[in-house]
Design a protein around this motif. Sequence first.
Motif, short mmCIF file in Angstrom:
data_model
loop_
_atom_site.label_atom_id
_atom_site.label_comp_id
_atom_site.label_asym_id
_atom_site.label_seq_id
_atom_site.Cartn_x
_atom_site.Cartn_y
_atom_site.Cartn_z
N ALA A 19 0.62 -1.22 0.07
CA ALA A 19 -0.06 -0.06 -0.18
C ALA A 19 0.86 1.23 -0.01
O ALA A 19 0.56 2.14 -0.62
CB ALA A 19 -1.00 -0.01 1.18
N LEU A 22 2.46 1.82 -3.59
CA LEU A 22 1.34 2.39 -4.40
C LEU A 22 1.13 3.66 -4.07
O LEU A 22 1.19 4.73 -5.05
CB LEU A 22 0.04 1.63 -4.29
N SER A 23 1.20 4.19 -2.81
CA SER A 23 1.05 5.61 -2.61
C SER A 23 2.31 6.48 -3.05
O SER A 23 2.08 7.56 -3.57
CB SER A 23 0.90 5.95 -0.99
N GLU A 114 -4.37 5.83 4.05
CA GLU A 114 -2.94 6.49 4.56
C GLU A 114 -2.52 6.36 5.91
O GLU A 114 -1.79 5.73 6.56
CB GLU A 114 -2.72 7.80 4.03
N THR A 117 -2.44 2.64 7.06
CA THR A 117 -1.10 1.89 6.56
C THR A 117 0.01 2.45 7.59
O THR A 117 0.69 1.87 7.82
CB THR A 117 -0.57 2.25 5.18
N ASP A 243 -5.30 2.78 -3.01
CA ASP A 243 -4.54 2.57 -1.91
C ASP A 243 -5.37 1.78 -0.84
O ASP A 243 -5.05 1.01 -0.13
CB ASP A 243 -3.94 3.63 -1.11
N TRP A 246 -5.42 -2.08 -0.82
CA TRP A 246 -4.42 -2.63 -0.19
C TRP A 246 -4.29 -2.62 1.32
O TRP A 246 -3.91 -3.37 2.05
CB TRP A 246 -2.97 -2.36 -0.82
#
Length: 263
Positions: A19, A22-23, A114, A117, A243, A246
């Motif tokens: 994740a 990808l971010s 975000e 994660t 995101d 994930w």
Amino acid sequence: MNLDPAHALDLTARLAAAAALLSNCEALAASGRMFAYPGVFHISGVQSMHWRRSPLLAVLGGRETQLLVLGLLGSLTGVLLGPWNPLGYLALLTALAVRLAMGQRRILGSDGAEQLTTLVLLSVALAGFPPFSAARTALAVGFIAAQLVLCYTTSGVSKLASPVWRGGAAVGDIIGTQTYGLHLAARALGRVPFGSPGLGWAVMLFEAAFAAALFGPPWVVLSALGAALLFHLGCAVVMGLNDFLWAFPATYPCVLVSSQWLR
């Protein structure tokens, strides 16, 4: 399906690193317009949002690309090696440090994926600090699972409290927007009788009642997680929330272990 807490945390850490990867890739792709003047994250505007002058922002200003590349490499290494490998653990620490630094540099625009994660990576960093501790690992697994339950439950309850969601218009309104919508999906939903109200109530009830599934037999837990995964897949396709696909499923191994404990 029985999972060992250490194995579950390993899977969770790798998925959370994916994740973060990808971010970082998305931020790199948009860095030219985000961080340069008059982009929304230009250093002058961001500095004014902090209550005092930040030395960190002065260091990061103009070095956003290098920082994002460092985070990308750390995330990729974390995906490949996992937290129980010394190099993988250092890579995950690097990915976490970059996320925290970019959180100060890009003070606007943070979302639930975000934040989740970051919490997962922080939990992995504390649990994986040598020497290995089964107690710390179990505590991290339980904390991560509790965070997911909290996310889903509060999201469902807040939707139930909203007249727009209860009225059935919310889903149709969201996917009809330019920012979070898909014209094809909005048209298709509009042709289904009670499509928007039905989908909206399904989402609200599922999120609000998610915690109850953890006390059920394994097939109930797996079905709930499968439904949640399909929900995030739909959000990624229709709303562009990549995101989320994930970040939230990254916690599912910890949820499976926690459900085993509850049973």
